[in-house]
Design a protein around this motif. Structure first.
Motif, mmCIF file in Angstrom:
data_model
loop_
_atom_site.group_PDB
_atom_site.id
_atom_site.type_symbol
_atom_site.label_atom_id
_atom_site.label_comp_id
_atom_site.label_asym_id
_atom_site.label_seq_id
_atom_site.Cartn_x
_atom_site.Cartn_y
_atom_site.Cartn_z
ATOM 1 N N SER A 1 0.919 -1.369 0.070
ATOM 2 C CA SER A 1 -0.215 -0.184 -0.013
ATOM 3 C C SER A 1 0.836 1.289 -0.112
ATOM 4 C CB SER A 1 -0.806 -0.052 1.085
ATOM 5 O OG SER A 1 -0.027 -0.131 2.387
ATOM 6 N N SER A 2 2.190 1.219 0.343
ATOM 7 C CA SER A 2 3.239 2.219 0.414
ATOM 8 C C SER A 2 4.236 1.838 -0.365
ATOM 9 C CB SER A 2 3.480 2.697 1.653
ATOM 10 O OG SER A 2 2.321 3.138 2.380
ATOM 11 N N ARG B 1 -18.095 -7.378 -0.272
ATOM 12 C CA ARG B 1 -18.551 -6.591 1.135
ATOM 13 C C ARG B 1 -17.875 -6.865 2.335
ATOM 14 N NH1 ARG B 1 -23.734 -8.334 -1.152
ATOM 15 N NH2 ARG B 1 -23.556 -9.968 0.317
ATOM 16 N N LYS B 2 -17.389 -8.026 2.527
ATOM 17 C CA LYS B 2 -16.387 -8.548 3.719
ATOM 18 C C LYS B 2 -15.075 -7.714 3.623
ATOM 19 C CE LYS B 2 -14.529 -12.180 6.205
ATOM 20 N NZ LYS B 2 -14.433 -13.718 6.148
ATOM 21 N N VAL B 3 -14.660 -7.715 2.642
ATOM 22 C CA VAL B 3 -13.285 -6.739 2.490
ATOM 23 C C VAL B 3 -13.461 -5.204 2.789
ATOM 24 C CG1 VAL B 3 -11.280 -6.119 0.694
ATOM 25 C CG2 VAL B 3 -12.126 -8.406 0.858
ATOM 26 N N LEU B 4 -14.388 -4.747 1.913
ATOM 27 C CA LEU B 4 -14.682 -3.521 2.093
ATOM 28 C C LEU B 4 -15.108 -3.059 3.385
ATOM 29 C CD1 LEU B 4 -14.470 -0.574 0.613
ATOM 30 C CD2 LEU B 4 -16.959 -1.356 -0.195
ATOM 31 N N GLY B 5 -16.186 -3.755 4.105
ATOM 32 C CA GLY B 5 -16.561 -3.557 5.657
ATOM 33 C C GLY B 5 -15.417 -3.670 6.577
ATOM 34 N N LEU B 6 -14.418 -4.689 6.598
ATOM 35 C CA LEU B 6 -13.588 -5.011 7.473
ATOM 36 C C LEU B 6 -12.374 -3.858 7.493
ATOM 37 C CD1 LEU B 6 -13.128 -8.679 7.606
ATOM 38 C CD2 LEU B 6 -14.107 -7.231 9.640
ATOM 39 N N THR B 7 -12.141 -3.661 6.138
ATOM 40 C CA THR B 7 -11.121 -2.538 6.001
ATOM 41 C C THR B 7 -11.354 -1.292 6.556
ATOM 42 O OG1 THR B 7 -10.205 -3.978 4.104
ATOM 43 C CG2 THR B 7 -9.535 -1.696 4.165
ATOM 44 N N VAL B 8 -12.830 -0.710 6.134
ATOM 45 C CA VAL B 8 -13.260 0.540 6.807
ATOM 46 C C VAL B 8 -13.520 0.367 8.157
ATOM 47 C CG1 VAL B 8 -14.936 2.197 6.493
ATOM 48 C CG2 VAL B 8 -14.106 1.096 4.272
ATOM 49 N N LEU C 1 -13.737 -5.246 -7.261
ATOM 50 C CA LEU C 1 -13.564 -3.659 -6.882
ATOM 51 C C LEU C 1 -12.808 -2.994 -8.289
ATOM 52 C CD1 LEU C 1 -12.740 -3.662 -3.324
ATOM 53 C CD2 LEU C 1 -14.925 -3.212 -4.288
ATOM 54 N N LYS C 2 -12.380 -3.650 -9.268
ATOM 55 C CA LYS C 2 -11.742 -3.165 -10.200
ATOM 56 C C LYS C 2 -10.408 -2.170 -10.086
ATOM 57 C CE LYS C 2 -14.898 -4.882 -12.890
ATOM 58 N NZ LYS C 2 -14.814 -6.032 -13.696
ATOM 59 N N LYS C 3 -9.812 -2.783 -9.070
ATOM 60 C CA LYS C 3 -8.896 -2.009 -8.320
ATOM 61 C C LYS C 3 -7.549 -2.819 -7.840
ATOM 62 C CE LYS C 3 -12.036 1.571 -6.424
ATOM 63 N NZ LYS C 3 -12.447 2.119 -5.159
ATOM 64 N N SER C 4 -6.404 -2.270 -7.912
ATOM 65 C CA SER C 4 -5.142 -2.728 -7.386
ATOM 66 C C SER C 4 -5.139 -2.623 -5.799
ATOM 67 C CB SER C 4 -4.029 -2.323 -7.991
ATOM 68 O OG SER C 4 -3.687 -1.009 -7.578
ATOM 69 N N PHE C 5 -4.559 -3.591 -5.084
ATOM 70 C CA PHE C 5 -4.458 -3.152 -3.793
ATOM 71 C C PHE C 5 -3.671 -1.844 -3.309
ATOM 72 C CE2 PHE C 5 -1.733 -3.634 -0.076
ATOM 73 C CZ PHE C 5 -2.644 -3.821 1.083
ATOM 74 N N TYR C 6 -2.832 -1.392 -4.051
ATOM 75 C CA TYR C 6 -2.371 -0.169 -3.873
ATOM 76 C C TYR C 6 -3.608 1.001 -3.961
ATOM 77 C CZ TYR C 6 0.658 3.762 -4.467
ATOM 78 O OH TYR C 6 1.352 5.014 -4.198
ATOM 79 N N GLN C 7 -4.091 0.967 -5.127
ATOM 80 C CA GLN C 7 -5.284 1.943 -5.527
ATOM 81 C C GLN C 7 -6.605 1.653 -4.203
ATOM 82 O OE1 GLN C 7 -7.005 1.253 -9.210
ATOM 83 N NE2 GLN C 7 -8.062 3.083 -9.142
ATOM 84 N N PHE C 8 -6.656 0.600 -4.087
ATOM 85 C CA PHE C 8 -7.866 0.276 -3.180
ATOM 86 C C PHE C 8 -7.535 1.025 -1.736
ATOM 87 C CE2 PHE C 8 -9.446 -2.875 0.469
ATOM 88 C CZ PHE C 8 -10.927 -2.232 0.420
ATOM 89 N N ILE C 9 -6.399 0.469 -1.087
ATOM 90 C CA ILE C 9 -6.147 1.150 0.192
ATOM 91 C C ILE C 9 -5.769 2.737 0.177
ATOM 92 C CG2 ILE C 9 -4.289 1.078 2.141
ATOM 93 C CD1 ILE C 9 -6.115 -1.259 2.047
ATOM 94 N N TYR D 1 -6.696 0.613 6.587
ATOM 95 C CA TYR D 1 -5.809 1.471 5.805
ATOM 96 C C TYR D 1 -4.638 2.463 6.637
ATOM 97 C CZ TYR D 1 -9.804 4.402 6.761
ATOM 98 O OH TYR D 1 -10.718 5.228 7.493
ATOM 99 N N LEU D 2 -5.110 2.763 7.757
ATOM 100 C CA LEU D 2 -4.065 3.567 8.327
ATOM 101 C C LEU D 2 -2.720 3.172 8.751
ATOM 102 C CD1 LEU D 2 -6.769 5.284 11.109
ATOM 103 C CD2 LEU D 2 -6.294 6.018 8.861
ATOM 104 N N ASP D 3 -2.653 1.725 8.771
ATOM 105 C CA ASP D 3 -1.253 1.404 8.684
ATOM 106 C C ASP D 3 -0.469 1.669 7.485
ATOM 107 O OD1 ASP D 3 0.922 -0.023 9.191
ATOM 108 O OD2 ASP D 3 0.038 -1.918 9.549
ATOM 109 N N PRO D 4 0.612 2.501 7.458
ATOM 110 C CA PRO D 4 1.335 2.812 6.277
ATOM 111 C C PRO D 4 1.928 1.599 5.767
ATOM 112 C CG PRO D 4 2.164 3.799 8.276
ATOM 113 C CD PRO D 4 1.174 3.113 8.897
ATOM 114 N N SER D 5 2.375 0.446 6.437
ATOM 115 C CA SER D 5 3.040 -0.599 5.905
ATOM 116 C C SER D 5 2.158 -1.767 5.781
ATOM 117 C CB SER D 5 3.996 -1.003 6.975
ATOM 118 O OG SER D 5 3.385 -1.564 8.174
ATOM 119 N N LEU D 6 0.793 -1.626 5.531
ATOM 120 C CA LEU D 6 -0.177 -2.607 5.330
ATOM 121 C C LEU D 6 0.152 -3.131 3.804
ATOM 122 C CD1 LEU D 6 -2.968 -3.906 6.143
ATOM 123 C CD2 LEU D 6 -3.859 -2.380 4.556
ATOM 124 N N THR D 7 0.160 -4.709 4.053
ATOM 125 C CA THR D 7 0.452 -5.287 2.774
ATOM 126 C C THR D 7 -0.828 -6.292 2.270
ATOM 127 O OG1 THR D 7 1.565 -7.187 3.728
ATOM 128 C CG2 THR D 7 2.744 -5.348 3.096
#
Length: 380
Positions: free
Chosen positions: A167-168, A268-275, A309-317, A280-286
């Motif tokens: 993500s970074s 929905r699970k990914v988006l729900g838990l991540t939010v 989601l039509k996004k890469s992990f980097y874009q999503f986070i 996403y506040l962890d700058p070293s999240l992989t």
């Protein structure tokens, strides 16, 4: 001595010094990569020494030295390519020695050329057919272009892989190496242009400027954390390691295994838990970190992000971090935090990345967004 001749001597000296520093591993991290980089500099020093002898009109007096300096020239670009490989997290094995076959062939020829004079045998050097001489000359030019392209492609692929799992990427994207390769390209282009009398004194100056750039980028390189590189090349899951081919295979299996209903559920699970947990506040999240937090296999998670989601992990986070930043810019915290503080609290570890991602996502810079937000609040 002419200034242009002196510049070539300086180029050789700079390359020799850098070669010694990196071969002896002045940096604690990336030792293997820096040793290959040092070997590249050593070979480059031989090239400039040879050019110096020609420029100083000493090649006729020292033909043996000129030929000896030619030997490492054939290993210059292979050394650079192997340096790029190791900087991007790959291991150099015995199979990579195939890249030095041309250098070895030239060494064999050199043994036939050099041994008789060294042993006091008065025997002329073996003559090569004209077509072979031409082939060798063009082969060397092709080798320069081939290994530069190969190195640049490897670096580009590395960046794309990073966007899949990190993500970074500020401290692992090897931007310095990209600039380094561009500086090498400029020197290759200059070498390929036929020398004209009017540019005879300009070319050494360009070489000297190029060497200064190479030295700057290589000495100022950022230390790459090998844990992050390991994430790119082999993801650690359940104490096991999966290489990229296995991950790609798993990605295809996920495509076959997940129907549209399951895909939407996992989305929905990914988006729900991540939010909800603000992961996403962890700058070293992989990607493996998110996989562990959501309980979704890495291959399935990658498929959900890309297909669902039509996004890469980097874009999503980072888009979630932008949303967090927008909330902060609307809050009272903006009174006590500058833009770097806002970026840090939103999960970014670089102000540059924050500004770039924010502008790409919203169409506005953070400062412009803040002014609009303040204007909107003032009219209420």
């Amino acid at each position: 001595m002419a200034p242009s001749t002196l510049l070539l001597a300086l180029c050789s000296g700079i390359a020799s010094m850098l070669g010694f520093l990196f071969v002896t591993a002045i940096t604690q991290a990336d030792r293997q990569a820096n040793r290959w980089l040092g070997m590249f500099y050593m070979c480059l020093a031989c090239t400039f020494s040879q050019l110096f002898l020609y420029k100083a009109e000493m090649s006729q007096q020292l033909p043996l030295l000129v030929h000896l300096l030619e030997l490492p020239v054939w290993a210059t670009m292979p050394c650079l390519y192997l340096a790029v490989l190791t900087f991007t997290g790959q291991r150099v094995s015995n199979r990579h020695l195939v890249h030095f076959v041309p250098a070895f062939c030239f060494l064999v020829y050199s043994m036939l050329y050099l041994m008789p004079p060294l042993m006091g045998i008065d025997r002329p050097a073996p003559r090569l057919p004209f077509w072979l001489v031409v082939l060798i000359r063009y082969f060397y030019a092709c080798q320069l272009a081939f290994y530069w392209i190969l190195s640049y492609l490897k670096l580009s692929i590395h960046r794309k892989q990073l966007l899949r799992v990190a993500s970074s990427i500020e401290y692992v994207n090897l931007n310095w190496l990209k600039n380094f390769l561009l500086a090498v390209l400029s020197m290759i282009v200059i070498k390929s242009i036929p020398t004209q009398p009017v540019s005879d004194s300009v070319v050494p100056l360009i070489y000297f400027a190029g060497m200064l750039l190479l030295g700057y980028y290589s000495v100022r390189q950022q230390t790459v954390h090998h844990l992050d590189l390991a994430t790119v090349n082999s993801l650690k899951i359940d104490q096991g390691h999966m290489d990229q081919s296995y991950i790609q295979q798993g990605y295809k299996q996920a495509m076959e295994r997940l129907d549209p209903e399951q895909l939407e559920k996992l989305q929905r699970k990914v988006l729900g838990l991540t939010v909800e947990q603000k992961l996403y506040l962890d700058p070293s999240l992989t990607l493996p970190d998110l996989s562990a937090a959501t309980g979704i296999r890495v291959q399935d998670l990658s498929y959900v992000l890309n297909k669902g989601l039509k996004k890469s992990f980097y874009q999503f986070i980072n888009e979630l971090r932008v949303e967090e930043a927008k909330i902060l810019l609307h809050s009272d915290k903006v009174k006590t935090l500058d833009m770097l503080g806002i970026a840090t609290h939103a999960g970014f570890n670089s102000k540059t990345t924050f500004n770039t991602t924010f502008k790409k996502t919203t169409g506005l810079t953070p400062s412009q967004f803040q002014k609009l937000a303040n204007a909107s609040m003032a009219t209420r």
